[in-house]
Design a protein around this motif. Structure first.
Motif: not given
Length: 274
Positions: A122-128, A194-198
């Motif tokens: 699960m990531g941003t559009a750019g990472t995917v 790294t936003h997703y841990p929240l």
């Protein structure tokens, strides 16, 4: 003779603070200098060329500020810029310095968690779109099936301080359901931002019991510890006074209020003009 300096930690905004928090926890004796490019965030929807340009500019600033070792604590920057910087730019601008990312440390260990050999990213559009996770996982675990899901609403939810409110549940459940509908054998989910841990407590509510959820902070901190042990020539170039400096390309007051949510401790930042 190079002068020892702080370990640089770079992110497009706030997310890298979840990684820095684990660095401080596992390696408290080192100095750290954090730079958030908040004025140009988010990176997740920008082109490869733009992310590369922005990231290289910030890396150069961190070098100029005394950093000999930099961690790109941003999945999008790691996916879209790291390889080019390592292979093309460092030999020219700073051959004795190093830049590391967050994707490789995560993909190196993902096989230790999955029993079904089915992993979700699960990531941003750019990472995917970069395909970095499937490419790297295949190098270490060619038998693992990887399914990716872009989650374009998760970063805005976090950065608008909605991550722990009821309205976030809709988009958390939406993307998880879409991921699992593509492959219901997934038993391990990598939080590739790294936003997703929240959001992790909400994520846990919508995945099957027993699903492993991998958050990058601890993984990357353990990898940095290992790197410093294996590369004493770089370790001696990392100063050890237990200091932390924070810089943002946007308004420090705004940054400080939000950054404390990610870092779990009040901070005071300075403005860096690019």
């Amino acid at each position: 003779m190079k002068v020892p300096g702080p370990i640089g930690v770079f992110d497009s905004g706030y997310g890298g603070l979840t990684v820095l928090k684990e660095f401080v926890k596992q390696l408290p004796e080192y100095d750290y200098l954090y730079l958030g490019d908040n004025a140009r965030a988010p990176y997740g929807t920008r082109s490869f060329e733009t992310v590369y340009h922005y990231t290289l500019e910030c890396v150069q600033h961190l070098f100029d500020m005394g950093c000999n070792l930099i961690v790109l604590a941003c999945n999008t920057a790691s996916a879209k810029a790291l390889r080019s910087i390592q292979q093309n730019d460092l030999p020219k601008i700073a051959p004795g310095k190093r830049v590391l990312g967050v994707i490789r440390p995560t993909t190196e260990i993902v096989g230790k968690y999955t029993q079904t050999q089915h992993v979700g990213i699960m990531g941003t559009a750019g990472t995917v779109a970069s395909g970095s996770y499937p490419i790297e996982i295949e190098k270490f675990y060619p038998d693992i099936k990887v399914t990716q899901k872009a989650c374009p609403m998760w970063v805005p939810l976090v950065e608008n301080n909605e991550w722990n409110k009821p309205g976030a549940d809709y988009f958390v459940q939406k993307y998880i359901d879409e991921l699992l509908s593509e492959d219901d054998k997934i038993d391990t989910i990598v939080l590739g931002c790294t936003h997703y841990p929240l959001l992790i407590e909400k994520i846990k509510q919508y995945v099957p019991n027993g699903t492993a959820i991998l958050s990058q902070g601890e993984i990357v901190a353990a990898s940095l510890t290992d790197y410093l042990q294996r590369h004493p020539e770089m370790e001696v170039l990392c100063s050890k006074n237990a200091t932390r400096q924070f810089y943002t390309t946007d308004d420090p007051g705004v940054f400080d209020r939000m950054a404390s949510v990610f870092f779990d401790t009040p901070i005071t930042s300075q403005h860096l003009a690019l």
